[in-house]
Design an enzyme around this catalytic site. Structure first.
Site, short mmCIF file in Angstrom:
data_model
loop_
_atom_site.label_atom_id
_atom_site.label_comp_id
_atom_site.label_asym_id
_atom_site.label_seq_id
_atom_site.Cartn_x
_atom_site.Cartn_y
_atom_site.Cartn_z
N GLU A 145 41.83 5.76 19.47
CA GLU A 145 41.29 7.01 20.01
C GLU A 145 42.34 7.72 20.85
OE1 GLU A 145 37.46 8.30 19.78
OE2 GLU A 145 38.66 7.69 18.08
N GLY A 147 1.40 -5.52 1.00
CA GLY A 147 0.19 -5.63 0.21
C GLY A 147 0.41 -6.31 -1.13
N GLU A 195 0.10 -9.87 -0.25
CA GLU A 195 -1.32 -10.11 0.05
C GLU A 195 -2.16 -10.19 -1.22
OE1 GLU A 195 -2.22 -8.33 4.37
OE2 GLU A 195 -1.32 -6.87 3.03
N GLU A 228 5.26 -6.00 7.62
CA GLU A 228 4.58 -4.86 8.26
C GLU A 228 4.95 -4.66 9.72
OE1 GLU A 228 1.79 -6.15 4.90
OE2 GLU A 228 3.19 -7.07 6.29
N ALA A 266 0.83 -1.21 0.00
CA ALA A 266 0.00 0.00 0.00
C ALA A 266 0.86 1.25 0.00
CB ALA A 266 -0.92 0.00 1.22
#
Length: 735
Positions: free
Chosen positions: A414, A125, A128, A150, A66
């Site tokens: 470092e 989707g 789906e 999702e 979607a």
């Protein structure tokens, strides 16, 4: 019809090629759903149509689901919904969410056989849609995958996926796939029973047509009288076990932080007891309920919209030309430097990997070779591709080979003096416009830039470990760093397929400055006598990937001691030691360095297996809280989350970071800050600044000034402001 190219062939097969207007990838807009509904209606009413094939006209995929921007923007909703009426808003959300189910079901029951010719990526989707087709043929292309991801953005499948997938492969397999957001490669999808055929890409359409012509069945499995759920439904003895155990497992995995996971379980459990049409309404009801939760709204905003924006370089200054990189030099061939060399070479860029001698440089290249061999063994890369990547890396102690590099990334220890030395050596070989980037994780960039003859070309490019897996790169602007340098640094990060956030200069910058208080709070709790197992279990329960003491072991205790020493030296008399700091230093002195040497707060078996808490922790701080009741657990969780969030608020007050999107994305990608919250700033906004400030004041009284809210938060609380409201629409040139 705008979004499908429709053609009726001589066999009466209606071939519908999905091609969303104005989109690079097919997504279901409202207009596209209307077109699909028209296709279903034509198939139902036109006698000339003997069957339907759904495929994609785009070369890059089938369908990504979607269009969330349109759906969440209200384009799918009816007009006139009263936003002040929760019940009316829920009904409106239901109607909008059900639109996809309504259309897919119309296609599924059109009375003609419908086949999906899946010729690319099909997610959400998109998957789906093909589940609503009667037959599914999948391309075996290397980039093809299917799945219902999702849950990764705070939702669950709401287009029939939570009902059709369990009916297809069984509740247990379906719940595992959906709760993890699992993607299936073609052969995996075939083995799982999600698709019927896997064929070469150029045969997908013909295979779908052949099924229609020879065996086409217009009735879905679950619409047949004899249908039974694979493995049994909720009241079948085997099926009942799935839900009894599944509920416990999902709770264990998510700690109840994700409403989507809980609602998914409800939807599957209730839906499998009903006919498919009623089940789809159950799914939509729980989907709409999930969609309205603060967690879903925050996760969608951050993990979908903001991730896309930041991933495209939202912090890049406008109007500057894009830089292409032909050669990058990496100084320091340790784990970080080797990792940087690897991801750079993987992007097709030549790399000069430099260390103090050839043996050290070769060791770094060997690390890259090991990563490549692993990729080949897992089928993710061919041997020829791996060889080509490795050939791009030149391991050497010769700084003269830096000549011609567009960028240098310094990744030595470092130490300010060491970094200054390699800066001078590298700049002697660089072109005037080349960029020098430091991978420092703690030391201010403006301080390091003092060693540079071109401070305007000096910038922080901070990777996270392990570099090949961690997606975030923190780009740090020094006091004199130019916009052109920032733009080139972002171009490099995007080229190597990482996500850049832009921050301003301050010791520890943004990510480490917010993350360190999480581990420090764990030390505070340890010193208070809270059992280490409680501290780490609560840490995980917040949604963090590890508890604070576990995390310290993973980072390496000796590195933390070095950083603490460097910080104390830099801050001088203003430095305030953390309780437990001296005890960690003693552990390091005794050889307990963390996971890397098998002993830290935990003991790690050489042969693998579960770690166990080191018994010596109780000798340093006797345990006074061996058990915690629910109220105490909530307070400990709040301490671990709020100490990070208040630090992020201070970063905004000081201008270290200026974009809430980058703060949220950076917190999740950088150190795994509770994804359910949508990120460190979304957490504050969802709590509300006034409530957050009141809680901080209470906690300051109990635990000390480290929880004190900055003036910015107090001002925002008074005005009822949110971070996204105050900073989200700011004109952002660069952080």
């Amino acid at each position: 019809m705008q979004n499908f190219k429709v053609e009726l062939d001589s066999d009466g097969i209606l071939v519908c090629a999905f091609d969303t207007v104005g989109k690079t990838m097919n997504t279901f807009t409202k207009a596209a759903l209307d077109d699909l509904m028209a296709i279903a209606e034509r198939a139902k009413t036109d006698a000339a149509v003997k069957g339907v094939v759904i495929t994609s006209a785009k070369s890059n995929g089938f369908c990504a689901g979607a269009d969330l921007e349109e759906m969440l923007g209200g384009a799918w909703e009816a007009e006139g919904i009263d936003r002040n009426d929760p019940e009316a808003e829920l009904k409106g959300a239901f109607a909008a969410a059900f639109e996809m189910n309504r259309v897919y079901r119309a296609l599924e029951t059109c009375g003609k056989p419908v086949a999906a010719a899946i010729n690319g990526l099909a997610l959400g989707g998109g998957t789906e849609l093909v589940l609503a087709c009667h037959y599914r043929v999948l391309s075996d292309g290397p980039k093809v995958q299917m799945g219902l991801p999702e849950v990764k953005i705070g939702l669950f499948p709401g287009g029939g996926g939570s009902q059709r997938l369990p009916r297809l492969i069984g509740a247990q397999a379906a719940l595992m796939a959906m709760s993890e957001g699992k993607s299936f490669k073609p052969k995996e999808a075939l083995a799982a029973g999600i698709v019927h055929e896997v064929v070469p890409d150029d045969q997908v359409l013909e295979a779908a047509k052949t099924w229609i012509k020879t065996k086409g069945d217009p009735v879905a499995l679950w619409d047949k009288k004899e249908f039974k759920i694979p493995g049994g439904g909720p009241y079948h003895p085997a099926g009942a076990q799935v839900f009894m155990m599944g509920n416990a497992l999902l709770r264990k995995q998510s700690y109840g932080n994700y409403p989507a996971v809980i609602n998914l379980m409800h939807a599957v459990y209730e839906g499998l007891q009903l006919p498919i049409d009623s089940a789809l309404k159950v799914e939509t009801r729980y989907f709409a309920k999930t969609l309205m939760t603060p967690q879903a709204k925050a996760m969608i905003r951050t993990l979908f919209f903001s991730m896309q924006a930041v991933g495209k370089g939202s912090g890049r200054p406008a109007g500057l030309p894009k830089t292409e990189f032909s050669q990058v030099a990496v100084l320091g061939a340790g784990m970080m430097g080797a990792g940087i060399a690897y991801v750079t070479a993987m992007s097709g860029i030549k790399v000069i990997l430099i260390d103090r001698d050839l043996a050290a440089a070769d060791k770094g290249k060997s690390h890259c070779e090991g990563l490549l061999k692993k990729a080949v063994s897992r089928g993710k890369m061919t041997e020829d591709k791996a060889k080509g990547v490795l050939d791009l890396i030149t391991a050497t102690p010769d700084y003269g080979l830096i000549k011609g590099s567009d960028l240098v990334v310094e990744a030595v220890f470092e130490n300010t003096e060491l970094k200054a030395g390699v800066t001078k050596l590298a700049e002697a070989e660089l072109a005037p416009d080349a960029v020098f980037g430091s991978n420092t994780s703690t030391i201010p960039i403006s301080l390091l830039a003092k060693a540079s003859v071109r401070p305007e070309n000096y910038i922080g490019i901070h990777f996270f470990s392990p570099v090949d897996k961690m997606m975030l790169v923190e780009i740090i602007m020094g006091e004199q760093t130019s916009d052109a340098t920032l733009a080139r640094a972002i171009d490099y990060v995007l080229k190597i397929k990482k996500t850049p956030i832009v921050v301003n200069d301050e010791r520890f910058f943004f990510a480490n400055r917010c993350f360190i208080p999480f581990t420090a709070e764990g030390l505070h709790m340890w010193a208070e006598g809270i059992a280490p197992t409680i501290i780490d279990n609560v840490g995980r329960a917040t949604g963090m990937p590890r508890g604070p003491l576990e995390m310290m072991d993973d980072v390496a205790l000796d590195l933390l001691v070095k950083i603490t020493s460097e910080t104390a030296k830099a801050e001088g008399a203003s430095y305030i030691p953390i309780p437990g700091e001296a005890e960690v230093a003693k552990m390091v002195a005794d050889g307990r360095l963390g996971r890397k040497n098998g002993k830290g707060f935990y003991d790690y078996p050489e042969a693998g297996g579960n770690k166990s808490l080191w018994s010596g922790t109780k000798d340093m701080f006797p345990v006074t809280m061996a058990e915690a009741d629910p109220k105490q657990v909530e307070e400990l969780k709040k301490r671990l989350l709020y100490i990070q969030a208040v630090t992020a608020a201070r970063c905004f007050e000081e201008g270290v970071i200026t974009d809430p999107r980058e703060a949220d994305v950076g917190s999740i990608l950088g150190w795994g800050f509770a994804p359910w919250s949508g990120g460190i700033i979304s957490l504050i906004d969802s709590i509300g600044t006034a409530t957050f400030v009141a809680e901080l004041d209470r906690m300051t009284g109990l635990y000390g000034d480290r929880f004190a809210p900055p003036q910015l938060l107090r001002d925002m609380a008074t005005k009822g402001e949110t971070f996204y409201g105050r900073f989200g629409k700011a004109d952002k040139k660069a952080a």
